[in-house]
Design an enzyme around this catalytic site. Structure first.
Site, short mmCIF file in Angstrom:
data_model
loop_
_atom_site.label_atom_id
_atom_site.label_comp_id
_atom_site.label_asym_id
_atom_site.label_seq_id
_atom_site.Cartn_x
_atom_site.Cartn_y
_atom_site.Cartn_z
N ASN A 105 57.94 100.26 -35.90
CA ASN A 105 57.71 101.18 -34.79
C ASN A 105 58.80 101.03 -33.73
O ASN A 105 59.37 99.96 -33.56
CB ASN A 105 56.34 100.91 -34.16
CG ASN A 105 55.21 101.11 -35.16
OD1 ASN A 105 55.43 101.72 -36.20
ND2 ASN A 105 54.04 100.60 -34.85
N ASP A 107 58.05 102.21 -30.52
CA ASP A 107 57.34 102.60 -29.29
C ASP A 107 57.23 101.51 -28.24
O ASP A 107 56.79 101.76 -27.11
CB ASP A 107 55.94 103.14 -29.64
CG ASP A 107 55.12 102.16 -30.48
OD1 ASP A 107 55.23 100.93 -30.27
OD2 ASP A 107 54.34 102.63 -31.34
N HIS A 122 63.58 99.24 -36.77
CA HIS A 122 64.10 100.61 -36.65
C HIS A 122 64.54 100.93 -35.22
O HIS A 122 64.62 102.09 -34.85
CB HIS A 122 63.03 101.61 -37.12
CG HIS A 122 62.75 101.51 -38.60
ND1 HIS A 122 61.66 102.06 -39.21
CD2 HIS A 122 63.45 100.90 -39.59
CE1 HIS A 122 61.69 101.80 -40.53
NE2 HIS A 122 62.76 101.08 -40.77
N CYS A 133 80.58 108.06 -24.58
CA CYS A 133 81.09 107.04 -23.65
C CYS A 133 80.32 105.72 -23.72
O CYS A 133 80.71 104.74 -23.10
CB CYS A 133 81.11 107.56 -22.22
SG CYS A 133 79.47 107.65 -21.44
N CYS A 154 75.03 113.67 -21.15
CA CYS A 154 75.28 112.37 -20.52
C CYS A 154 75.58 112.60 -19.05
O CYS A 154 76.43 113.42 -18.70
CB CYS A 154 76.45 111.68 -21.21
SG CYS A 154 76.94 110.14 -20.41
N CYS A 157 79.56 111.18 -18.58
CA CYS A 157 80.74 111.87 -19.12
C CYS A 157 80.45 113.33 -19.48
O CYS A 157 81.37 114.06 -19.86
CB CYS A 157 81.29 111.11 -20.34
SG CYS A 157 80.32 111.35 -21.85
N ASN A 221 44.81 98.69 -43.47
CA ASN A 221 45.38 100.04 -43.42
C ASN A 221 44.26 101.06 -43.63
O ASN A 221 43.29 100.79 -44.32
CB ASN A 221 46.44 100.20 -44.53
CG ASN A 221 47.43 101.30 -44.20
OD1 ASN A 221 48.10 101.25 -43.18
ND2 ASN A 221 47.51 102.31 -45.05
N ALA A 222 44.45 102.25 -43.03
CA ALA A 222 43.41 103.28 -43.17
C ALA A 222 43.26 103.75 -44.61
O ALA A 222 42.17 104.08 -45.05
CB ALA A 222 43.75 104.46 -42.25
P1 OAD Z 1 53.50 106.06 -42.16
O1 OAD Z 1 53.13 107.26 -41.36
O2 OAD Z 1 54.27 106.25 -43.42
O3 OAD Z 1 52.18 105.27 -42.58
C1 OAD Z 1 51.19 104.97 -41.62
C2 OAD Z 1 50.02 104.34 -42.35
O4 OAD Z 1 49.07 103.99 -41.37
C3 OAD Z 1 49.32 105.27 -43.35
O5 OAD Z 1 49.20 104.63 -44.60
C4 OAD Z 1 47.94 105.52 -42.72
O6 OAD Z 1 46.91 105.53 -43.69
C5 OAD Z 1 47.77 104.31 -41.84
N1 OAD Z 1 46.94 104.54 -40.65
C6 OAD Z 1 46.77 105.67 -39.94
N2 OAD Z 1 45.96 105.44 -38.89
C7 OAD Z 1 45.61 104.14 -38.93
C8 OAD Z 1 44.81 103.30 -38.11
N3 OAD Z 1 44.20 103.75 -37.03
N4 OAD Z 1 44.68 102.00 -38.48
C9 OAD Z 1 45.29 101.51 -39.60
N5 OAD Z 1 46.07 102.26 -40.39
C10 OAD Z 1 46.23 103.56 -40.06
O7 OAD Z 1 54.23 105.05 -41.15
P2 OAD Z 1 55.21 103.84 -41.49
O8 OAD Z 1 54.80 103.13 -42.71
O9 OAD Z 1 55.35 103.07 -40.23
O10 OAD Z 1 61.23 105.48 -40.22
O11 OAD Z 1 56.55 104.63 -41.77
C11 OAD Z 1 57.71 103.90 -42.04
C12 OAD Z 1 58.91 104.62 -41.52
O12 OAD Z 1 58.94 105.97 -42.01
C13 OAD Z 1 58.96 104.81 -40.02
O13 OAD Z 1 59.40 103.67 -39.33
C14 OAD Z 1 59.91 105.94 -39.87
C15 OAD Z 1 59.33 106.84 -40.92
O14 OAD Z 1 60.15 107.82 -41.43
C16 OAD Z 1 62.31 105.90 -39.53
O15 OAD Z 1 62.21 106.72 -38.65
C17 OAD Z 1 63.59 105.26 -39.97
#
Ligand code: OAD
Length: 255
Positions: A105, A107, A122, A133, A154, A157, A221-222
């Protein structure tokens, strides 16, 4: 005791004995802070094409595509606050049950919730850098200009290539963070994976490295993930509900 309670109990037991626990988080842990995930129900990549919105190639050709989505979505991410899931990981770290949180994340909510050692694979979405710049600016200041300036410029610049300090598709991941994450994974005794679909590499390789080196794997995970089969404990549900229950048992009672 139902399946979820047993999972919480087992996860707490593993973590209460962990000496070198490591967490890996993804978008799911911030879902309950109001930030949409990328994949699955309501995911951003169902509405937007990730290649066009979040690849370095398209960004260099036209940064407006990225910033138009940010105008629509970015305010919510900047205003988001940590939820009980983030705070539970901070509590586990404070109690010595986790050494660090590796996150996909951008955030900043782990840091806001009190986690001290956060490895951002990331990058961070809280700052913006001018590719002409090199001047850096807080994301919030750029966000505030988007209604009147597209793409944002920017202030030093005048260049039109202001890029958030996140890793876009097609960009390399920060090497120091990757090296450190794998180093910690190879020495971890418990690996806790939360809220990630585990389909983006090399981040998804981190739990594999940990398991290969002997760590016991917990998945929260959900939805099902590709690694559920190699996990010792799998809990399907919301991170903001499950992690506080796990942490409370692991920290207070020694499970
Ligand atoms: P994803 O959106 O691929 O996966 C999020 C996971 O969280 C899913 O499997 C959902 O089931 C689960 N989920 C949703 N709500 C939830 C909750 N309240 N509690 C627990 N689990 C929950 O996100 P990432 O795996 O983080 O990369 O994605 C990986 C990367 O893909 C990101 O960092 C980003 C994206 O493209 C870049 O931007 C480089």
């Amino acid at each position: 005791m139902d399946g979820r309670d047993a999972g919480i109990q087992n996860a707490a037991h593993l973590l209460s004995n962990a000496l070198r626990g490591l967490a890996l988080t993804g978008a799911g842990i911030s879902a309950e802070s109001g930030i949409p995930t990328f994949r699955g129900e309501g995911g951003l990549w169902r509405k937007y094409d990730p290649v066009k919105v979040a690849s370095i190639e398209y960004f260099m050709a036209d940064p407006s595509a990225y910033w138009s989505v940010s105008r629509e979505r970015g305010g919510a991410a900047l205003a988001a606050r940590p939820n009980p899931g983030h705070r539970a990981l901070a509590a586990l770290e404070a109690a010595g049950r986790l050494t660090a949180v590796v996150t996909q994340n951008t955030d900043g909510l782990h840091q806001d919730s009190g986690s001290r050692d956060v490895i951002e694979l990331h990058g961070s979405g809280r700052a913006v850098v001018c590719l002409d710049c090199g001047r850096r600016e807080p994301r919030a200041e750029v966000q505030a200009r988007l209604d009147v300036e597209m793409p944002p410029r920017c202030q030093s610049c005048g260049g039109g290539k202001l890029k958030p300090t996140v890793v876009l598709f097609g960009e390399p991941l920060p090497q120091p963070e990757i090296s450190r994450a794998f180093e910690l994974a190879r020495h971890a005794d418990v690996m806790l994976v939360v809220g990630t679909s585990l389909v983006v590499y090399p981040a998804a390789e981190i739990p594999l490295a940990a398991v290969r080196a002997g760590a016991r794997l917990i998945v929260v995970n959900a939805e099902p993930t590709p690694f559920d089969g190699i996990a010792e404990v799998v809990i399907h549900g919301r991170a903001a509900e499950i992690l506080p229950a796990v942490a409370a048992r692991a920290v207070a009672t020694g499970a």
